[in-house]
Design an enzyme around this catalytic site. Sequence first.
Site, PDB file in Angstrom:
ATOM      1  N   GLU A   1      -4.462  32.701  -3.995  1.00 55.27           N
ATOM      2  CA  GLU A   1      -5.605  31.828  -4.298  1.00 55.27           C
ATOM      3  C   GLU A   1      -6.918  32.432  -3.805  1.00 55.27           C
ATOM      4  O   GLU A   1      -7.967  32.239  -4.420  1.00 55.27           O
ATOM      5  CB  GLU A   1      -5.385  30.438  -3.698  1.00 55.27           C
TER       6      GLU A   1
ATOM      7  N   PHE B   1       0.893  21.046 -19.784  1.00 52.86           N
ATOM      8  CA  PHE B   1       0.616  19.708 -20.316  1.00 52.86           C
ATOM      9  C   PHE B   1      -0.534  18.994 -19.597  1.00 52.86           C
ATOM     10  O   PHE B   1      -0.980  17.942 -20.056  1.00 52.86           O
ATOM     11  CB  PHE B   1       1.878  18.851 -20.261  1.00 52.86           C
TER      12      PHE B   1
ATOM     13  N   HIS C   1       1.297  22.884 -15.745  1.00 52.75           N
ATOM     14  CA  HIS C   1       0.513  24.017 -16.229  1.00 52.75           C
ATOM     15  C   HIS C   1       0.189  23.893 -17.718  1.00 52.75           C
ATOM     16  O   HIS C   1      -0.936  24.196 -18.128  1.00 52.75           O
ATOM     17  CB  HIS C   1       1.276  25.325 -15.987  1.00 52.75           C
TER      18      HIS C   1
ATOM     19  N   TYR D   1      -2.948  26.101 -19.371  1.00 53.22           N
ATOM     20  CA  TYR D   1      -2.006  27.161 -19.696  1.00 53.22           C
ATOM     21  C   TYR D   1      -1.182  26.903 -20.960  1.00 53.22           C
ATOM     22  O   TYR D   1      -0.206  27.603 -21.211  1.00 53.22           O
ATOM     23  CB  TYR D   1      -1.054  27.398 -18.523  1.00 53.22           C
TER      24      TYR D   1
END
Length: 743
Positions: free
Chosen positions: A521, A654, A652, A658
């Site tokens: 991250e 829904f 990711h 992504y």
Amino acid sequence: MAVERNPLLDDFVFPPFDVIEPKHVRPAFQSLLAKLLNGEGSLSSGKINSGLESVDAEICGLPVISIEKLTKIKVVQEKDLDELETTVEPTWPKLVEPLEKIIDRLSVVWGIVNHLNAVKDSPELRSAIEEVQPGKVGFQLRLGQSKPIYNAFRTIRESSDWESLSDARKRIVEAQIKEAVLNGVSLEDGKREYFNKVQQELEKLSQKFEENILDSTKQFEKLITDKKDIEGFPATALAMAAEMASSKGHKDATAENGPWVLTLDAPSYRSVMQHARNRSLREEVYRAYVTRASSGDQNNTPIIERILKLKLEKAKLLGYNNYAEVSMEMKMATINKAEELIEELQSASWNAAIQDMEDLKNLAKAQDAIEANDLNQWDINFWGERLRELKYDINEEALRPFFSLPTVMNGLFSLAKMLFEIEIEPADSLAPVWNNDVRFYCVKDSLGIPIAYFYFDPYARPSEKRGGAWMDVVFGRGRIFSRDGASPRLPIAHIVCNQTPPMGDKPSLMTFREVEAVFHEFGHALQHMLTKQDESLVSGTRGIEWDAVELASQFMENWCYQRGILMGIAKHYETGESLPEEICLKLISARTFRAGSLMLRQLRYASVDLELHTKYIPDGSETIYDIDQRVGTRTNVIPLLLEDRFLCSFSHIFADKYAAGYYSYQWAEVLSADAFSAFEEAGLDNVKTIKELGFKFRDSILAVGGGKSPDQELFGVFVEFRGREPSSVALLRYIGLLISFNS
């Protein structure tokens, strides 16, 4: 009577997170949207003259309110969309700069609210978001479908001055044209109206999808009172489970004597899967985890089906065959290229994964385990951890004392200083935060001048914080937002993780997996913070093709496996003793452990994502779970459970960005491993060369943001750094699959 101050509408340098409440959300968005959507004052009649042909005020999330009341609401927009459309000219000052300001005002406020929804969930905040979300979507649709703006960008693109524009400005123009088309600017009125309804519903469905996951995750609690049931649990997991029990009313709970409460929160779930000797407990927790949000009021199945149906309709309205084709318009890859990469990695991983499974079975047999000849999904991580301990003589839990959060962060910051010539200093007193555990940092260049800031929210809070780890944007860098007329506004990021919190007088003692997550991250944050782009629409992570976004994050992960860096972050939290050399080397070697199986797991996610967005037929003979099972035969050595409902928690694709893009992790992993191999080739002990390469990586990849196309002349940005096109060889070599690939 004075109007109550709304902190969301303040002219802040740092968001006032400590005083923002759900009650501020609705009036803030009324204020931001009212003037924009009011047009000629038709809001009071219940209709909005917004270019969306008689859309009710309620559809856009705004109640029917009087003009008198509107005059009391602070409107912060200096120039609204109506004014821009009226005065627009195909020049940067008359088109792009006012557009940047309009986009920024709403995205900053929405970003703050959305962030609080992820880290400080509450029924009141959900309700407020549900009420204002349609208005936000209505604004974005109106903006995205503005023909005056679209035509002005096309005029710039077709003008004789085009070649004189900078790369960044060309990227902005081309992206705005493409996004307008994908937003339906070219659709006829009737189709555009339906397109807008589809988009409104998709936003609502995604929000509900995420809420259902959080609620179903929180709903599961397993109370353990018998010590036999938690045999094998490490001390950290017992302390965490006892602390959870105490928070649930079992005030006398202790790590030694219980009772203990297990949850589906990531640290708790992983502990059960890796360490619980009680197989029936592992099965119960595993089944609960893979069926989250799949029943009752929290059932995401109909939501998934509806999302896929609407995305297919949206794609066909735009003239595409499926939604994956739409998604690929803003990516480096094509569907065929993504599928080729998945196929290549699957071929390299399959035989290794079969051997992984044989190794687990052999170990289980050697231990006389009753499940030895019938290993199931809830056995894999348990026996995998036992095999790792045996093969490498390392115990992940025993290593926690060497990975205290403060030491890991200091080591990470030292690495960033060496590679990118930056200093990172605590700046907690500068900015309000949403939780007392959140830290705030200032990033300075080699001259000590601030260039960026970031928040760090490290610990799991199951009652209010969604799972996973992520980086998000507070402010982007931009010349147009300068406060002094000279220096650009500085970028600010959030880094959010869900790692093990401090226990008693001990700091947060991390697993190596959690260390990797922080490095990952932080890599995303570096992409945002080290940008030198002054054009806000392509600064930081903005404007980067989505399948290149993971390059910086996965590049930083590679440093976790370098001896010098690992020894720098691994020091015992009590004694200061460095991680023994022998263990350090074993930890590095363990990088290849079960690599085939782990790669196949990721390929399952990427494959089912593409299958659902290319081949799924709504209301057809093959259900979403049929597709997942079919994909599973290519990516899982042992069959998936028929009851597996992983898709119901697949945020990711829904509830995030992504959809038809999960392959991006593997695409960018190839790029990042190949980029890192340049440092390896230069000699990781050669500090001078590593610094030079680090600065080159910063200038050629991190600094450019979205201002250069990564696939310009085929991987142009990457080639500028590496001197050639990318290859998967480095990735396969790092994870021990190159021999399998070659054979």
